[in-house]
Scaffold this motif. Structure first.
Motif, PDB file in Angstrom:
ATOM      1  N   SER A  34      25.158  43.704  35.245  1.00  0.00           N
ATOM      2  CA  SER A  34      25.846  44.934  34.847  1.00  0.00           C
ATOM      3  C   SER A  34      26.604  44.694  33.535  1.00  0.00           C
ATOM      4  O   SER A  34      27.000  43.557  33.235  1.00  0.00           O
ATOM      5  CB  SER A  34      26.831  45.374  35.927  1.00  0.00           C
ATOM      6  OG  SER A  34      27.931  44.471  35.994  1.00  0.00           O
ATOM      7  N   PRO A  35      26.819  45.729  32.733  1.00  0.00           N
ATOM      8  CA  PRO A  35      27.596  45.564  31.493  1.00  0.00           C
ATOM      9  C   PRO A  35      28.995  44.997  31.758  1.00  0.00           C
ATOM     10  O   PRO A  35      29.508  44.199  30.965  1.00  0.00           O
ATOM     11  CB  PRO A  35      27.675  46.994  30.939  1.00  0.00           C
ATOM     12  CG  PRO A  35      26.455  47.669  31.477  1.00  0.00           C
ATOM     13  CD  PRO A  35      26.260  47.084  32.839  1.00  0.00           C
ATOM     14  N   GLN A  36      29.601  45.395  32.856  1.00  0.00           N
ATOM     15  CA  GLN A  36      30.936  44.881  33.176  1.00  0.00           C
ATOM     16  C   GLN A  36      30.891  43.390  33.472  1.00  0.00           C
ATOM     17  O   GLN A  36      31.765  42.627  33.033  1.00  0.00           O
ATOM     18  CB  GLN A  36      31.504  45.645  34.372  1.00  0.00           C
ATOM     19  CG  GLN A  36      32.975  45.304  34.653  1.00  0.00           C
ATOM     20  CD  GLN A  36      33.559  46.165  35.742  1.00  0.00           C
ATOM     21  OE1 GLN A  36      32.845  46.568  36.660  1.00  0.00           O
ATOM     22  NE2 GLN A  36      34.858  46.465  35.653  1.00  0.00           N
ATOM     23  N   ALA A  37      29.875  42.967  34.213  1.00  0.00           N
ATOM     24  CA  ALA A  37      29.737  41.535  34.518  1.00  0.00           C
ATOM     25  C   ALA A  37      29.516  40.739  33.234  1.00  0.00           C
ATOM     26  O   ALA A  37      30.051  39.632  33.079  1.00  0.00           O
ATOM     27  CB  ALA A  37      28.574  41.320  35.488  1.00  0.00           C
ATOM     28  N   GLY A  39      30.638  41.601  30.299  1.00  0.00           N
ATOM     29  CA  GLY A  39      31.916  41.603  29.596  1.00  0.00           C
ATOM     30  C   GLY A  39      32.903  40.588  30.136  1.00  0.00           C
ATOM     31  O   GLY A  39      33.809  40.149  29.422  1.00  0.00           O
ATOM     32  N   ASP A  40      32.717  40.187  31.398  1.00  0.00           N
ATOM     33  CA  ASP A  40      33.635  39.223  32.000  1.00  0.00           C
ATOM     34  C   ASP A  40      33.574  37.861  31.321  1.00  0.00           C
ATOM     35  O   ASP A  40      34.561  37.111  31.341  1.00  0.00           O
ATOM     36  CB  ASP A  40      33.322  39.051  33.498  1.00  0.00           C
ATOM     37  CG  ASP A  40      33.746  40.266  34.319  1.00  0.00           C
ATOM     38  OD1 ASP A  40      34.564  41.058  33.811  1.00  0.00           O
ATOM     39  OD2 ASP A  40      33.232  40.417  35.447  1.00  0.00           O
ATOM     40  N   ARG A  42      31.789  37.461  28.087  1.00  0.00           N
ATOM     41  CA  ARG A  42      31.359  37.565  26.684  1.00  0.00           C
ATOM     42  C   ARG A  42      32.351  36.915  25.723  1.00  0.00           C
ATOM     43  O   ARG A  42      31.963  36.291  24.732  1.00  0.00           O
ATOM     44  CB  ARG A  42      31.156  39.032  26.297  1.00  0.00           C
ATOM     45  CG  ARG A  42      30.604  39.194  24.867  1.00  0.00           C
ATOM     46  CD  ARG A  42      30.292  40.649  24.565  1.00  0.00           C
ATOM     47  NE  ARG A  42      29.615  40.767  23.289  1.00  0.00           N
ATOM     48  CZ  ARG A  42      30.132  41.340  22.202  1.00  0.00           C
ATOM     49  NH1 ARG A  42      31.366  41.845  22.255  1.00  0.00           N
ATOM     50  NH2 ARG A  42      29.449  41.393  21.083  1.00  0.00           N
ATOM     51  N   MET A 250      24.107  46.348  27.324  1.00  0.00           N
ATOM     52  CA  MET A 250      25.275  45.556  27.708  1.00  0.00           C
ATOM     53  C   MET A 250      26.535  45.877  26.902  1.00  0.00           C
ATOM     54  O   MET A 250      27.633  45.880  27.452  1.00  0.00           O
ATOM     55  CB  MET A 250      24.939  44.066  27.571  1.00  0.00           C
ATOM     56  CG  MET A 250      23.872  43.585  28.541  1.00  0.00           C
ATOM     57  SD  MET A 250      24.392  43.794  30.250  1.00  0.00           S
ATOM     58  CE  MET A 250      22.870  43.469  31.124  1.00  0.00           C
ATOM     59  N   ILE A 251      26.378  46.117  25.594  1.00  0.00           N
ATOM     60  CA  ILE A 251      27.589  46.304  24.775  1.00  0.00           C
ATOM     61  C   ILE A 251      27.581  47.621  24.001  1.00  0.00           C
ATOM     62  O   ILE A 251      28.525  47.903  23.251  1.00  0.00           O
ATOM     63  CB  ILE A 251      27.783  45.133  23.797  1.00  0.00           C
ATOM     64  CG1 ILE A 251      26.666  45.099  22.745  1.00  0.00           C
ATOM     65  CG2 ILE A 251      27.883  43.810  24.534  1.00  0.00           C
ATOM     66  CD1 ILE A 251      26.891  44.035  21.663  1.00  0.00           C
ATOM     67  N   LYS A 254      28.945  48.201  20.138  1.00  0.00           N
ATOM     68  CA  LYS A 254      29.844  47.152  19.665  1.00  0.00           C
ATOM     69  C   LYS A 254      29.114  46.206  18.714  1.00  0.00           C
ATOM     70  O   LYS A 254      27.896  46.096  18.741  1.00  0.00           O
ATOM     71  CB  LYS A 254      30.370  46.324  20.847  1.00  0.00           C
ATOM     72  CG  LYS A 254      31.323  47.064  21.765  1.00  0.00           C
ATOM     73  CD  LYS A 254      31.755  46.132  22.891  1.00  0.00           C
ATOM     74  CE  LYS A 254      32.674  46.839  23.875  1.00  0.00           C
ATOM     75  NZ  LYS A 254      33.067  45.951  25.002  1.00  0.00           N
TER      76      LYS A 254
END
Length: 346
Positions: A34-37, A39-40, A42, A250-251, A254
């Protein structure tokens, strides 16, 4: 290239294709994140980026990616993003080495020269003559069957038979001129100057020759190699496209960890990074098989036999071979005797 070397090239490029497929398919696993995972962790990547991959740059240079195909990032050349001076030096040295694209260009030029060395014309003129004959055939068909030409137009655009014939003849003439221009050396040099082509005119003619007569014995492996190089180019592009799609997922919009615009930068690279595109452009030059004349006898002799198997065949041998029906390197009476002997043994 010797035939054994050519076969080895075809086998190894087939292996490369499979490796690239595996690399691209690894994105299937990454896309389950997931994108949030993502981001954890990155931030732990800091400024680490694909810009720093020496191996990927070496692969690009060895394949033949040209300097003007690269998109400058951060106001400095691509090799400057590598962290070590030794790596930067290695990348620059690889630019000066012959690439696969340059090797292929030279090999193709020699192939078409060898195949047409005994013919009274060259392959480009052979194709121009074929185009003229095909155009004349179509021209006669348009004039002789005007009702058919008119009926093929959409209902909203149907016109009289006379106008339909005129329009069809004008379209045919436009296509004829455009097709003939493809086999003009001066026009090809202009495409090279504009950066629309990378391979020489002679090498391009060789690709068209191989694709047109690829069923001939000595052209089957060259055709396989050409198709493999196209597939390698496509698989590298597929990897880039999967990478770009993953970044967007994913981002979003950005910036990348290396400071690029992320998805936008990757798409720009994807649009400019094809290496063997000229091998695909050659398909534009082809005529339908039913419009192609037979090869001149001198060329047919060159491409009909494996040089390793028929190295000692003379022109007289070839003629006798052809007279027997072209299926065996001995006369029909010899074949009959051999068949009779074989049948008696069984």
């Amino acid at each position: 290239l010797r035939e054994t070397d050519l076969s080895l090239c075809a086998q190894r490029t087939e292996r490369v294709i499979q490796i690239l497929k595996v690399l691209a398919n690894q994105f299937d696993v990454l896309e389950t994140m997931s994108p949030q995972a993502f981001g954890d962790f990155r931030d732990f990547l800091s400024s680490a980026s694909g810009f720093q991959s020496k191996q990927f740059r070496l692969i690009e240079n060895k394949l033949g990616l040209a300097a003007d195909q690269r998109i400058m990032h951060g106001g400095c050349p691509y090799f400057k993003h590598l962290p070590q001076v030794e790596q930067q030096k290695e990348i620059l040295e690889s630019e000066q080495e012959p690439s696969i694209l340059s090797y292929i260009n030279t090999w193709l030029e020699r192939l078409v020269d060898d195949a047409w060395s005994d013919a009274s014309t060259d392959f480009a003129q052979f194709m121009r003559d074929a185009i003229e004959r095909a155009a004349e055939h179509d021209r006669r068909a348009i004039v002789e069957y005007p009702n058919t030409i008119a009926s093929h137009l959409p209902n909203a655009k149907r016109v009289s038979r006379e106008l339909a014939v005129v329009a069809a003849l004008e379209e045919l003439e436009t296509k004829r001129h455009a097709h003939l221009r493809l086999f003009d050396k001066g026009a090809h040099h202009e495409l090279l100057r504009q950066g629309s082509r990378q391979m020489s005119f002679k090498a391009t003619m060789a690709v068209v020759f191989i694709q047109t007569f690829g069923s001939e014995l000595t052209l089957q492996t060259p055709l396989k190699l050409i198709n493999n190089l196209i597939a390698i180019d496509e698989q590298v592009s597929r990897w880039r496209q999967r990478h770009s799609s993953l970044v967007m997922r994913m981002i979003g919009s950005k910036n990348g960890t290396g400071g690029s615009s992320g998805h936008g930068y990757l798409n720009a690279v994807l649009a400019k990074s094809r290496i063997f595109l000229d091998l695909c452009h050659a398909s534009h030059y082809l005529l339908p098989s039913h419009s192609m004349p037979a090869l001149p006898a001198e060329v047919k002799r060159q491409v009909s036999y494996s040089k390793s198997s028929f190295a000692h065949f003379s022109g007289a041998d070839f003629d006798r071979f052809s007279d027997s029906g072209g299926a065996y390197p001995f006369g029909r009476s010899d074949l009959t005797r051999r068949e009779a002997r074989s049948n008696s043994l069984h």
